[in-house]
Motif scaffolding. Structure first.
Motif, PDB file in Angstrom:
ATOM      1  N   GLU A 209      36.997  15.918 -34.746  1.00 35.32           N
ATOM      2  CA  GLU A 209      37.137  15.222 -36.024  1.00 35.32           C
ATOM      3  C   GLU A 209      37.363  16.202 -37.159  1.00 35.32           C
ATOM      4  OE1 GLU A 209      34.470  11.193 -35.311  1.00 35.32           O
ATOM      5  OE2 GLU A 209      33.485  13.001 -36.078  1.00 35.32           O
ATOM      6  N   LEU A 210      36.628  17.318 -37.138  1.00 29.80           N
ATOM      7  CA  LEU A 210      36.791  18.333 -38.176  1.00 29.80           C
ATOM      8  C   LEU A 210      38.192  18.928 -38.148  1.00 29.80           C
ATOM      9  CD1 LEU A 210      35.736  20.215 -40.391  1.00 29.80           C
ATOM     10  CD2 LEU A 210      34.735  21.657 -38.590  1.00 29.80           C
ATOM     11  N   ILE A 211      38.695  19.216 -36.963  1.00 25.02           N
ATOM     12  CA  ILE A 211      40.054  19.772 -36.832  1.00 25.02           C
ATOM     13  C   ILE A 211      41.084  18.818 -37.439  1.00 25.02           C
ATOM     14  CG2 ILE A 211      41.874  20.342 -35.156  1.00 25.02           C
ATOM     15  CD1 ILE A 211      39.580  21.451 -33.356  1.00 25.02           C
ATOM     16  N   LEU A 212      40.995  17.546 -37.106  1.00 24.45           N
ATOM     17  CA  LEU A 212      41.946  16.577 -37.640  1.00 24.45           C
ATOM     18  C   LEU A 212      41.827  16.456 -39.154  1.00 24.45           C
ATOM     19  CD1 LEU A 212      41.932  13.665 -35.010  1.00 24.45           C
ATOM     20  CD2 LEU A 212      43.349  15.720 -35.092  1.00 24.45           C
ATOM     21  N   SER A 213      40.604  16.501 -39.669  1.00 22.38           N
ATOM     22  CA  SER A 213      40.433  16.377 -41.121  1.00 22.38           C
ATOM     23  C   SER A 213      41.022  17.582 -41.853  1.00 22.38           C
ATOM     24  CB  SER A 213      38.954  16.219 -41.472  1.00 22.38           C
ATOM     25  OG  SER A 213      38.238  17.427 -41.279  1.00 22.38           O
ATOM     26  N   LEU A 214      40.918  18.765 -41.270  1.00 17.10           N
ATOM     27  CA  LEU A 214      41.462  19.963 -41.905  1.00 17.10           C
ATOM     28  C   LEU A 214      42.989  19.967 -41.896  1.00 17.10           C
ATOM     29  CD1 LEU A 214      38.996  22.662 -40.497  1.00 17.10           C
ATOM     30  CD2 LEU A 214      39.154  21.867 -42.867  1.00 17.10           C
ATOM     31  N   ARG A 216      44.800  17.174 -42.177  1.00 18.02           N
ATOM     32  CA  ARG A 216      45.281  15.921 -42.772  1.00 18.02           C
ATOM     33  C   ARG A 216      46.302  16.161 -43.880  1.00 18.02           C
ATOM     34  NH1 ARG A 216      40.598  11.848 -44.020  1.00 18.02           N
ATOM     35  NH2 ARG A 216      40.378  12.157 -41.781  1.00 18.02           N
ATOM     36  N   ASP A 217      46.135  17.264 -44.620  1.00 15.99           N
ATOM     37  CA  ASP A 217      47.039  17.527 -45.752  1.00 15.99           C
ATOM     38  C   ASP A 217      48.232  18.404 -45.384  1.00 15.99           C
ATOM     39  OD1 ASP A 217      45.456  16.021 -47.458  1.00 15.99           O
ATOM     40  OD2 ASP A 217      44.184  17.732 -47.964  1.00 15.99           O
ATOM     41  N   GLY A 218      48.357  18.784 -44.114  1.00 17.58           N
ATOM     42  CA  GLY A 218      49.509  19.593 -43.716  1.00 17.58           C
ATOM     43  C   GLY A 218      49.151  20.623 -42.669  1.00 17.58           C
ATOM     44  N   GLU A 219      50.167  21.324 -42.203  1.00 14.14           N
ATOM     45  CA  GLU A 219      49.978  22.318 -41.136  1.00 14.14           C
ATOM     46  C   GLU A 219      49.116  23.490 -41.592  1.00 14.14           C
ATOM     47  OE1 GLU A 219      53.724  23.680 -39.711  1.00 14.14           O
ATOM     48  OE2 GLU A 219      54.129  21.869 -38.541  1.00 14.14           O
ATOM     49  N   LEU A 220      48.438  24.096 -40.614  1.00 13.71           N
ATOM     50  CA  LEU A 220      47.696  25.336 -40.822  1.00 13.71           C
ATOM     51  C   LEU A 220      47.989  26.269 -39.658  1.00 13.71           C
ATOM     52  CD1 LEU A 220      44.157  24.044 -41.882  1.00 13.71           C
ATOM     53  CD2 LEU A 220      45.789  25.235 -43.362  1.00 13.71           C
ATOM     54  N   SER A 221      47.971  27.560 -39.923  1.00 18.49           N
ATOM     55  CA  SER A 221      48.083  28.502 -38.816  1.00 18.49           C
ATOM     56  C   SER A 221      46.834  28.368 -37.947  1.00 18.49           C
ATOM     57  CB  SER A 221      48.206  29.936 -39.333  1.00 18.49           C
ATOM     58  OG  SER A 221      46.953  30.408 -39.802  1.00 18.49           O
ATOM     59  N   LEU A 222      46.979  28.653 -36.650  1.00 22.41           N
ATOM     60  CA  LEU A 222      45.830  28.534 -35.750  1.00 22.41           C
ATOM     61  C   LEU A 222      44.706  29.477 -36.154  1.00 22.41           C
ATOM     62  CD1 LEU A 222      47.260  28.034 -32.152  1.00 22.41           C
ATOM     63  CD2 LEU A 222      47.021  26.422 -34.040  1.00 22.41           C
ATOM     64  N   GLN A 228      38.432  28.383 -40.551  1.00 13.84           N
ATOM     65  CA  GLN A 228      37.812  27.294 -41.305  1.00 13.84           C
ATOM     66  C   GLN A 228      36.831  26.502 -40.453  1.00 13.84           C
ATOM     67  OE1 GLN A 228      40.310  24.959 -44.053  1.00 13.84           O
ATOM     68  NE2 GLN A 228      41.975  26.397 -43.632  1.00 13.84           N
ATOM     69  N   VAL A 229      37.195  26.235 -39.211  1.00 14.59           N
ATOM     70  CA  VAL A 229      36.276  25.509 -38.325  1.00 14.59           C
ATOM     71  C   VAL A 229      35.028  26.350 -38.061  1.00 14.59           C
ATOM     72  CG1 VAL A 229      35.965  24.608 -35.987  1.00 14.59           C
ATOM     73  CG2 VAL A 229      38.046  24.080 -37.253  1.00 14.59           C
ATOM     74  N   SER A 230      35.200  27.643 -37.849  1.00 19.14           N
ATOM     75  CA  SER A 230      34.053  28.525 -37.602  1.00 19.14           C
ATOM     76  C   SER A 230      33.096  28.523 -38.783  1.00 19.14           C
ATOM     77  CB  SER A 230      34.530  29.952 -37.329  1.00 19.14           C
ATOM     78  OG  SER A 230      35.304  30.007 -36.150  1.00 19.14           O
ATOM     79  N   ALA A 231      33.652  28.488 -40.006  1.00 21.78           N
ATOM     80  CA  ALA A 231      32.811  28.493 -41.201  1.00 21.78           C
ATOM     81  C   ALA A 231      32.097  27.167 -41.394  1.00 21.78           C
ATOM     82  CB  ALA A 231      33.657  28.827 -42.430  1.00 21.78           C
ATOM     83  N   GLU A 232      32.814  26.058 -41.196  1.00 16.35           N
ATOM     84  CA  GLU A 232      32.228  24.743 -41.454  1.00 16.35           C
ATOM     85  C   GLU A 232      31.341  24.254 -40.313  1.00 16.35           C
ATOM     86  OE1 GLU A 232      34.498  21.676 -43.257  1.00 16.35           O
ATOM     87  OE2 GLU A 232      36.010  23.072 -44.058  1.00 16.35           O
ATOM     88  N   ALA A 233      31.531  24.796 -39.123  1.00 19.84           N
ATOM     89  CA  ALA A 233      30.725  24.384 -37.967  1.00 19.84           C
ATOM     90  C   ALA A 233      30.053  25.604 -37.350  1.00 19.84           C
ATOM     91  CB  ALA A 233      31.598  23.664 -36.943  1.00 19.84           C
ATOM     92  N   SER A 234      29.471  26.440 -38.209  1.00 18.65           N
ATOM     93  CA  SER A 234      28.887  27.704 -37.734  1.00 18.65           C
ATOM     94  C   SER A 234      27.703  27.481 -36.801  1.00 18.65           C
ATOM     95  CB  SER A 234      28.453  28.561 -38.929  1.00 18.65           C
ATOM     96  OG  SER A 234      27.487  27.878 -39.712  1.00 18.65           O
ATOM     97  N   GLY A 235      27.106  26.290 -36.845  1.00 17.02           N
ATOM     98  CA  GLY A 235      25.966  26.017 -35.984  1.00 17.02           C
ATOM     99  C   GLY A 235      26.286  25.938 -34.507  1.00 17.02           C
ATOM    100  N   TYR A 236      27.582  25.928 -34.161  1.00 10.26           N
ATOM    101  CA  TYR A 236      27.969  25.875 -32.756  1.00 10.26           C
ATOM    102  C   TYR A 236      28.076  27.265 -32.133  1.00 10.26           C
ATOM    103  CZ  TYR A 236      29.155  20.943 -33.339  1.00 10.26           C
ATOM    104  OH  TYR A 236      29.090  19.599 -33.580  1.00 10.26           O
ATOM    105  N   GLY A 237      28.469  28.264 -32.914  1.00  9.34           N
ATOM    106  CA  GLY A 237      28.701  29.594 -32.362  1.00  9.34           C
ATOM    107  C   GLY A 237      29.948  29.663 -31.505  1.00  9.34           C
ATOM    108  N   LEU A 238      31.005  28.952 -31.906  1.00 12.52           N
ATOM    109  CA  LEU A 238      32.236  28.894 -31.117  1.00 12.52           C
ATOM    110  C   LEU A 238      32.936  30.244 -31.076  1.00 12.52           C
ATOM    111  CD1 LEU A 238      33.981  25.595 -32.267  1.00 12.52           C
ATOM    112  CD2 LEU A 238      32.992  26.053 -30.031  1.00 12.52           C
ATOM    113  N   GLY A 239      33.431  30.608 -29.894  1.00 17.59           N
ATOM    114  CA  GLY A 239      34.306  31.758 -29.753  1.00 17.59           C
ATOM    115  C   GLY A 239      35.758  31.331 -29.783  1.00 17.59           C
TER     116      GLY A 239
END
Length: 332
Positions: A209-214, A216-222, A228-239
């Motif tokens: 859901e977070l990926i789709l919301s980011l 929504r306003d246009g393309e982003l580089s991976l 941005q996902v790492s910053a907004e969802a830092s509680g996951y510790g995603l690699g």
């Protein structure tokens, strides 16, 4: 045997070693965030399933994964009976808290002292993501600050690991109604864990859901999207490899939610980022836009073939989903 320090991440492990810490260092490299899970991770049947999963999702050679898991489990068994002290260094996020619960559940019968360094902040480091951010001098200030693990912490860790390994999410929902304060970062981490389940509204996990919301306003580089996902969802510790896999699941499916320009596939284990990867961009498809607004259901359209802890998520129907706004689950 002197103290054994168990850490997550080679970066921090190397810095801890360079800091002059007394004792040996074991870097725990098993990602317990993903793939099939059980009470004992070296179980032969489970290990075979996990090796196949890691090979399929990330390109990790099965023999390498199997030998690595068995090696570190053997070192843990040896240390459990011979080390004068075990010191666990684990952070606040879900990735680390799952490792911590597994290791504590394995160490319940250990006759010697087990201690813990666990934190969600460090003076002068903001934002704080993990111990790997610290300098060697900052790490030296942590020498000797570890606190002995208490009996109630061991029992809670075993209870959490049993629930995480269960074939349905209801035991975890029950645990989240309890007081988990003896392991202070656990409740927030396990709440993030429940958000990994697809929503009853759109079949999307909270990260999806977070990926789709980011987007929504246009393309982003991976790379920007990952940042941005790492910053907004830092509680996951995603690699990064985990993130590429999440994107891949949303891209290579019957009704893609994403379109990715500039690449036909995303990096796997051991692969360097290809040239000009900074120019590879993601955007929403029409289905992605509909899913982002709850007008399309990702699971109903594309199904799911994955694991969340011990829960097998397979198919388009009778899939465990989270009920938004509560710690609850339903099968749809």
């Amino acid at each position: 045997m002197p103290a054994l320090h168990i850490v997550n991440g080679d970066s921090f492990g190397n810095k801890l070693r360079a800091s002059g810490i007394d004792g040996e260092i074991l870097v725990w490299r098993e990602s317990l965030y993903e793939g099939p899970i059980g009470m004992h991770m070296s179980d032969s049947v489970l290990l075979s399933l996990r090796a196949s999963y890691m090979n399929h999702c990330y390109g990790i050679p099965e023999n390498l994964f199997t030998s690595g898991t068995l090696h570190q489990e053997a070192l843990l068994n040896k240390a459990s009976s011979s080390a004068d002290e075990l010191v666990l260094w684990f952070e606040h996020d879900l990735y680390d808290q799952l490792m911590l619960c597994y290791l504590l559940s394995r160490l319940m019968d250990r006759p010697y002292q087990t201690s813990l360094v666990s934190m969600d902040h460090f003076p002068g480091v903001w934002p704080f993501y993990g111990l790997g951010q610290l300098t060697i001098d900052q790490i030296r200030t942590l020498h000797g600050t570890w606190i002995p693990i208490l009996e109630d912490q061991l029992h809670l860790a075993r209870k959490v690991w049993s629930a995480y390994s269960a074939p349905e999410p209801l035991p975890m929902a029950s645990i989240l109604e309890e007081d988990l304060s003896v392991l202070p970062y656990l409740k927030k981490a396990l709440t993030a864990h429940t958000a990994r389940y697809p929503s009853v509204q759109n079949g999307l996990s909270a990260i999806q859901e977070l990926i789709l919301s980011l987007l929504r306003d246009g393309e982003l580089s991976l790379l920007s999207l990952f940042s941005q996902v790492s910053a907004e969802a830092s509680g996951y510790g995603l690699g990064d490899l985990q993130f590429w896999h999440i994107l891949d699941q949303m891209w290579h499916c019957d009704y893609p939610l994403l379109r990715i320009a500039g690449a036909t596939e995303l990096p796997k284990y051991g692969e360097a980022l290809p040239p000009q990867f900074d120019q590879v961009c993601a955007g929403l498809t029409e289905v992605g836009r509909l899913a982002a607004t709850g007008k399309a259901d990702h699971i109903s359209l594309n199904g799911i073939d994955d694991w969340i802890g011990g829960v097998r998520m397979l198919g388009k129907k009778d899939i465990w989903r989270r009920i938004s706004g509560s710690i609850g689950f339903s099968k749809l």
